[in-house]
Design a protein around this motif. Structure first.
Motif, PDB file in Angstrom:
ATOM      1  N   ASN A 123      12.955 -19.361 -72.399  1.00 55.07           N
ATOM      2  CA  ASN A 123      13.434 -21.194 -72.405  1.00 55.07           C
ATOM      3  C   ASN A 123      14.151 -20.719 -71.126  1.00 55.07           C
ATOM      4  O   ASN A 123      15.026 -20.039 -69.882  1.00 55.07           O
ATOM      5  N   VAL A 125       5.240 -30.343 -70.973  1.00 51.93           N
ATOM      6  CA  VAL A 125       6.102 -30.020 -71.176  1.00 51.93           C
ATOM      7  C   VAL A 125       6.756 -29.750 -72.744  1.00 51.93           C
ATOM      8  O   VAL A 125       8.646 -29.275 -72.700  1.00 51.93           O
ATOM      9  N   HIS A 177      15.593 -30.739 -72.145  1.00 50.93           N
ATOM     10  CA  HIS A 177      15.635 -29.591 -72.440  1.00 50.93           C
ATOM     11  C   HIS A 177      17.212 -28.840 -72.579  1.00 50.93           C
ATOM     12  O   HIS A 177      18.284 -29.527 -71.745  1.00 50.93           O
ATOM     13  N   ASP A 182      10.996 -27.440 -83.767  1.00 57.57           N
ATOM     14  CA  ASP A 182      11.394 -26.640 -83.173  1.00 57.57           C
ATOM     15  C   ASP A 182      11.139 -25.479 -84.372  1.00 57.57           C
ATOM     16  O   ASP A 182      10.982 -25.831 -85.488  1.00 57.57           O
ATOM     17  N   TYR A 197       2.264 -28.649 -78.524  1.00 59.80           N
ATOM     18  CA  TYR A 197       2.114 -27.556 -77.379  1.00 59.80           C
ATOM     19  C   TYR A 197       2.004 -26.678 -77.085  1.00 59.80           C
ATOM     20  O   TYR A 197       1.333 -26.006 -76.558  1.00 59.80           O
ATOM     21  N   TYR A 203       6.481 -17.796 -70.980  1.00 57.93           N
ATOM     22  CA  TYR A 203       7.681 -17.361 -70.462  1.00 57.93           C
ATOM     23  C   TYR A 203       9.121 -18.006 -71.734  1.00 57.93           C
ATOM     24  O   TYR A 203       8.564 -19.398 -72.735  1.00 57.93           O
ATOM     25  N   VAL A 218      20.936 -30.974 -70.239  1.00 52.16           N
ATOM     26  CA  VAL A 218      21.335 -31.800 -71.423  1.00 52.16           C
ATOM     27  C   VAL A 218      22.752 -32.041 -71.316  1.00 52.16           C
ATOM     28  O   VAL A 218      23.549 -33.002 -71.152  1.00 52.16           O
TER      29      VAL A 218
END
Ligand SMILES: NC(=O)c1ccc[n+]([C@@H]2O[C@H](COP(=O)([O-])OP(=O)(O)OC[C@H]3O[C@@H](n4cnc5c(N)ncnc54)[C@H](O)[C@@H]3O)[C@@H](O)[C@H]2O)c1
Ligand SMILES: O=c1ccn([C@@H]2O[C@H](COP(=O)(O)OP(=O)(O)O[C@H]3O[C@H](CO)[C@@H](O)[C@H](O)[C@H]3O)[C@@H](O)[C@H]2O)c(=O)[nH]1
Length: 330
Positions: free
Chosen positions: A171, A77, A190, A286, A142, A169, A194
């Motif tokens: 976040n 993930v 995540h 990202d 991913y 999904y 964090v």
């Protein structure tokens, strides 16, 4: 009938197991415990330790339990990890999902719910919330690994007596409001997890990855959804398929975006703790900004979010982090 939950020892899967149990369902879990924990599985569920691609194990599970649905969470993930090690992501998320789907077809399991992701969209061309028809353009292995599984499900449903729901999904964050489970992942990456660790002094501080994005404050924007609302969307998807509804793809988010800095400020406010934040460079893979249009889930699944409140999401994440204590010291 029973529901087979793959990855039921993991973060989202462990919430799903409780949600199914609360709904009176019989639950069977298969998990190889690579990132999940045996203790995270509700004791009422029947547990098989092993890999989703182990055909003999799957045959045994289908022989010993009357399974009419699979909810498939097992996978890898972490977006940046998929950039540095793409082939392991294609293996665990695509190749092994193929083996699981083949086992489901062989055992004539008619219903399948799949954990897909907002990462299949990449960064959308417009600032509008994304719809399921928005062009798909993953920016990381991913996202690609998950999109390929969606495609396999689509084609399998055309060829066999098999319906699927792919839930994309956004976040996922927060923890069971009843405190029964939460995100326990070691070395988690995540954001809210964090930041919760930082707020509780489990880490010295944290990095913000990229402050020069084309967003209002320069940091990435995401749509954070409470994990219990997400689990509930799966229950709705299951009910819809059992009632004869066909295959469907639906976004799971709330339709509002928060920047990384907004999230960190909320964690500081809710926890009452300050912690050092270091502005770092961009993280590979990202997307800049992505927010869901959840109207298909609301209309077709009759899904009604209950926890659309960032402060509540953060509160439950902090409560769970407290509950974990020093166990997951970073
Ligand atoms: N966390 C998020 O924000 C998010 C967002 C979108 C999609 N998802 C998807 O949701 C699913 C669950 O994510 P999570 O955050 O709970 O992750 P997690 O790592 O906590 O849970 C994954 C679980 O699957 C198990 N597992 C992994 N590979 C396996 C295999 N080959 N065979 C058997 N068990 C295996 C792990 O041991 C773990 O218990 C994943 O498929 C992920 O891609 C998560
Ligand atoms: O210590 C951190 C951790 C994260 N971020 C940033 O916070 C944002 C959110 O990151 P993260 O929480 O790691 O989530 P994503 O990378 O957006 O990916 C998550 O959300 C996707 C759906 O959008 C899922 O598919 C993935 O499984 C899940 O990891 C990103 O801009 C990160 O760069 C930081 O700045 N510092």
């Amino acid at each position: 009938m029973a529901v087979l939950v793959t990855g039921g020892a993991g973060y989202i899967g462990s919430h799903m197991v409780w949600a199914l149990h609360d709904a009176g369902e019989e639950v069977v879990v298969v998990d190889r415990l690579s990132t999940g924990f045996r203790w995270a599985i509700a004791p009422e569920a029947r547990f098989y330790e092993g890999d989703i691609a182990d055909r003999e194990l799957l045959r045994q599970i289908f022989a010993e339990n009357a399974i009419d649905a699979i909810i498939h969470f097992a996978g890898s993930v972490v977006v940046p990890e998929s950039v540095s090690d793409p082939l392991s992501y294609y293996d665990n998320n695509t190749v092994k999902s193929r083996a699981l789907i083949a086992a489901a077809v062989e055992a004539k399991v008619p219903h399948f719910v799949f954990s897909s992701t907002a990462a299949v969209y990449g960064t959308p061309q417009t600032a509008d919330p994304v719809e399921e028809t928005t062009p798909l353009s993953p920016e990381s292995p991913y996202g690609s690994s998950k999109l390929m599984t969606e495609i396999m499900l689509r084609d399998t449903a055309l060829a066999h007596d098999f319906a699927y729901t792919a839930l994309r999904y956004f976040n996922v964050a927060g923890a069971d409001p009843g405190g029964r489970t939460g995100q326990s992942t070691r070395g988690a990456t995540h954001l809210i997890k964090v930041a919760s660790e930082a707020a509780l002094g489990k880490r010295q501080g944290m990095d913000v990855y990229g402050t020069d994005y084309a967003t209002p404050d320069g940091t990435c924007v995401r749509d954070y959804i409470h994990v219990s609302d997400l689990a509930n969307a799966h229950l709705k998807a299951l009910g819809r398929m059992r009632a004869g509804g066909g295959s469907i793809v639906a976004n799971c988010g709330y339709g509002r975006g928060f920047s990384v800095l907004e999230v960190l400020n909320r964690v500081k406010e809710v926890s009452g703790a300050d912690f050092p934040v270091h502005f770092a460079g961009r993280r590979p893979g990202d997307a800049v900004s992505i927010v869901a249009n959840p109207s298909v889930a609301m209309k077709e699944l009759n899904w009604q979010p209950q926890y659309d409140d960032l402060a509540f999401i953060v509160r439950t994440a902090l409560d769970w982090e407290n509950h974990l204590g020093r166990r997951n010291q970073v």
